[in-house]
Design a protein around this motif. Structure first.
Motif, PDB file in Angstrom:
ATOM      1  N   VAL A 103      36.152  45.973  41.339  1.00  0.00           N
ATOM      2  CA  VAL A 103      37.461  45.624  41.906  1.00  0.00           C
ATOM      3  C   VAL A 103      37.251  44.987  43.277  1.00  0.00           C
ATOM      4  O   VAL A 103      36.611  45.579  44.151  1.00  0.00           O
ATOM      5  CB  VAL A 103      38.361  46.867  42.028  1.00  0.00           C
ATOM      6  CG1 VAL A 103      39.695  46.490  42.656  1.00  0.00           C
ATOM      7  CG2 VAL A 103      38.579  47.500  40.656  1.00  0.00           C
ATOM      8  N   ARG A 152      38.820  43.307  46.816  1.00  0.00           N
ATOM      9  CA  ARG A 152      40.026  43.388  47.639  1.00  0.00           C
ATOM     10  C   ARG A 152      39.681  43.115  49.101  1.00  0.00           C
ATOM     11  O   ARG A 152      38.516  43.138  49.487  1.00  0.00           O
ATOM     12  CB  ARG A 152      40.667  44.766  47.530  1.00  0.00           C
ATOM     13  CG  ARG A 152      39.938  45.872  48.266  1.00  0.00           C
ATOM     14  CD  ARG A 152      40.690  47.192  48.233  1.00  0.00           C
ATOM     15  NE  ARG A 152      40.209  48.142  49.203  1.00  0.00           N
ATOM     16  CZ  ARG A 152      39.191  48.948  49.062  1.00  0.00           C
ATOM     17  NH1 ARG A 152      38.496  48.925  47.922  1.00  0.00           N
ATOM     18  NH2 ARG A 152      38.834  49.797  50.016  1.00  0.00           N
ATOM     19  N   GLU A 169      42.251  40.121  42.099  1.00  0.00           N
ATOM     20  CA  GLU A 169      43.439  39.866  41.303  1.00  0.00           C
ATOM     21  C   GLU A 169      44.678  40.210  42.121  1.00  0.00           C
ATOM     22  O   GLU A 169      44.642  41.050  43.004  1.00  0.00           O
ATOM     23  CB  GLU A 169      43.410  40.696  40.020  1.00  0.00           C
ATOM     24  CG  GLU A 169      42.240  40.351  39.102  1.00  0.00           C
ATOM     25  CD  GLU A 169      42.250  41.199  37.839  1.00  0.00           C
ATOM     26  OE1 GLU A 169      43.092  42.120  37.765  1.00  0.00           O
ATOM     27  OE2 GLU A 169      41.413  40.944  36.958  1.00  0.00           O
TER      28      GLU A 169
END
Length: 632
Positions: A239, A241, A266
């Motif tokens: 993930v 970020r 995303e």
């Protein structure tokens, strides 16, 4: 003989007179016909085909329906060119004039340090003097009001008065602005003093506009000075970020976000635009570092001005790390300095790594536990916490331990300083990282904490942020607290009542206004935990009363949802007749018992005490286990 001559003479005169009359009659007819024909011919040549010409003796009659007064005059002029104008009689009609379309009313209100200017077109019904007086109340002494308004005598369009009132009210709060007012429409372009003020003004204006005015906002704020200029990007467990993102321009921001998306991020991310960028090549350096981290496969990269710290994912192959870092070092612009670290997996032992944990509750209580490097360090941490959070809010239960890293105390104090930026949360200090989690009402809190940690911990230090922004905690938005919302509902209801049709869950006609007022308040309250309870009198079967009260409470919940209130944290409960507030033996008492109530859902005191006891037991057990580990 003489008599016959006289008769013959008379007959001759009579015949001559008759002949003259015949000749005169036909001459007049010829003149009439020729005059009318000539006039018709002239009308056709002038393109006035709608006009008809007829004659009666020497007079010419004009008939027909003229499209307008100008065309009627043209017909009279055309006939006058053929015959004497005195012979022309006007029997023409004029078509009804099409009603003129109303102009587009609008006002541009410009406000700056010199004063206020009003430019535009307003209906004649607008009280111009009252309008100017309202504007004069807004300006400061020495500023002037320039009236450049024009007036048109047409009907006032729907929504004009509401939009004008809203525009003037908005003008009071915006000293540097342009307010464009139309019928039911207002567009505001303005400069605010800060980003926090911009967000607050957007919220206030949108709430104030409601459904009556279509509002378009273009509010801007001066770019803040960001120091140090910080960027932090992470890839953990696949993930990606940002914990913090800064850019000097919109173009630079777009390049950085595009690089993050290419690295696997995303959803949307924010990147503050501000002053203080250390180099114009900042976006280029950020793109390179983010791309390098993605190629390694995980870890984090932190920019603090021109210093870059890259911490690779634990377990990364040394050859891959060396190659990617080497390429990045050679490609970075000269102003940037890179420090790259490949963590060495720690040796696993029976005892876990040392920790220091500080928690901040929503009520402001701070609990510190775990390990500190010495007695002086413990006193320093406790004193610092009391200074930041209040002496009565701090509880210190950390113990002194040996063998902690040299930077431990710095990490502890930096963690407490970061915790002070949150509304509630926790800080966990470990030898290899500092974890900070929590909620905040400041959108820039994550950036601020990232800057703080990068500055305090130095190059190559690892830290992890999980900061959640909640609108209900943002004081700049002026949102009411849950308690204020509860009190506000009571005030709104006052001596009114949400009423239903007898024996049904259908609202009567008086319920609409009170539901509208409650919904307007609750839209500002966000997701507060709220119970909507229904109550009945004791007439009828108890089971039917309970069901009716449930249906009525649910009807109120559905009505609020239809009014765009966020009701995910609400619950509808029917209590039937079990909670009377008056005597059911009287009509007035039964009327009082048939009611809808709103109250906050608060934790059960016994459950809260039990939960605190469990947390204390768990902490004691952990402390005993830790001491046992040391003794073993």
């Amino acid at each position: 003989m003489r008599l016959s001559k006289l008769i013959i003479s008379l007959l001759a005169f009579g015949l001559a007179a008759l002949l003259c009359l015949v000749v005169a009659y036909f001459s007049v007819r010829i003149i009439e016909d020729s005059s009318a024909a000539e006039v018709r011919k002239e009308l056709d040549l002038a393109g006035l085909n709608w006009a008809e010409a007829d004659s009666d003796g020497l007079q010419i009659f004009l008939a027909g329906t003229a499209p307008n007064e100008a065309a009627r005059f043209d017909a009279l002029s055309a006939a006058g060119r053929v015959v004497d104008a005195a012979r022309v009689l006007d029997q023409m009609d004029v078509a009804d004039t099409v009603k003129l379309a109303s102009p587009r009313f609008s006002v541009e209100i410009l406000r700056n340090d010199a004063g206020i200017s009003l430019i535009g077109l307003v209906p004649a019904s607008t009280d111009r003097e009252a309008l100017l007086e309202r504007v004069r109340d807004v300006v400061e002494p020495g500023e002037k009001v320039s009236d450049l308004l024009e007036v048109a005598h047409f009907d006032t369009p729907e929504g004009w008065d509401n939009a004008l009132r809203f525009g003037l009210r908005a003008l009071e709060d915006l000293p540097r602005s342009k307010v464009s007012v139309g019928a039911g429409v207002v567009k505001i372009t303005a400069m605010t003093d800060s980003e926090a003020m911009r967000r607050k003004m957007e919220s206030d204006l949108a709430r104030r506009a409601g459904d009556e005015v279509k509002l378009t906002l273009d509010l801007s704020a001066p770019r803040p000075v960001i120091s140090p200029f910080t960027l932090r990007f992470l890839i953990e467990d696949g993930v990606a970020r940002f914990d913090a993102c800064s850019a000097g321009t919109e173009e630079g921001r777009d390049r950085i976000l595009a690089a993050a998306n290419a690295a696997g991020m995303e959803g949307k991310a924010t990147c503050r635009i501000g002053l203080g960028i250390p180099s114009k090549t900042w976006p280029q350096a950020a793109e390179m570092a983010i791309g390098a981290l993605a190629e390694i496969g995980g870890g984090n990269v932190t920019f603090s001005d021109a210093d870059i710290s890259l911490l690779a994912r634990e377990g990364t192959e040394q050859a891959v790390f060396d190659r990617v870092v080497g390429e990045l070092e050679n490609a970075l612009p000269p102003v940037f300095a890179l420090t790259a670290v490949l963590p060495v997996p720690p040796e696993q032992g029976e005892q876990g790594p040392p920790e220091f944990v500080a928690t901040l509750s929503p009520e402001g209580a701070v609990q510190m536990s775990g390990r500190v490097a010495g007695e002086l360090e413990r006193q320093t941490a406790e004193s610092y916490a009391k200074a930041r959070f209040g002496s009565g809010s701090v509880r210190m239960s950390a113990r002194v331990a040996e063998g902690l890293p040299d930077t431990w105390s710095v990490r502890v104090l930096a963690g407490l300083e970061a915790l002070a930026q949150l509304s509630n949360g926790a800080v966990t200090v470990r030898p290899d990282t500092v974890e900070i989690t929590g909620d905040t009402g400041r959108q820039e809190a994550s950036d601020t904490i990232a800057q703080l940690m990068a500055e305090k911990l130095g190059e190559g230090a690892d830290f992890d942020l999980d900061i959640t922004y909640l609108k209900k905690l943002d004081l700049s938005l002026g949102l009411p607290s849950p308690e204020e919302c509860e009190a506000g509902i009571v005030e709104i209801i006052g001596d009114r009542k949400i009423s239903f049709e007898p024996g049904a869950s259908t609202f009567d006609s008086s319920a609409k206004d009170i539901l509208d007022d409650i919904a307007e308040l609750l839209r500002k309250c966000e997701d507060i935990p709220l119970e909507i309870s229904g109550h009945t009198d004791s007439q009828g079967r108890e089971s039917m009363n309970q069901q009716l009260s449930q249906e009525r409470a649910q009807a109120v919940l559905d009505a609020l949802r239809d009014r765009r209130v966020l009701t995910a944290s609400y619950r509808a409960v029917g209590y039937g007749e079990e909670r009377p507030v008056a005597d059911n033996g009287s009509a007035s008492g039964r009327e009082a018992n048939r009611r809808i109530e709103f109250r906050l859902i608060r934790p059960d005191p016994s459950e809260a005490a039990e939960g605190e006891g469990n947390e204390a037991d768990a902490a004691a057990e952990q402390n005993e286990e830790t001491q046992g580990d040391e003794q073993n």
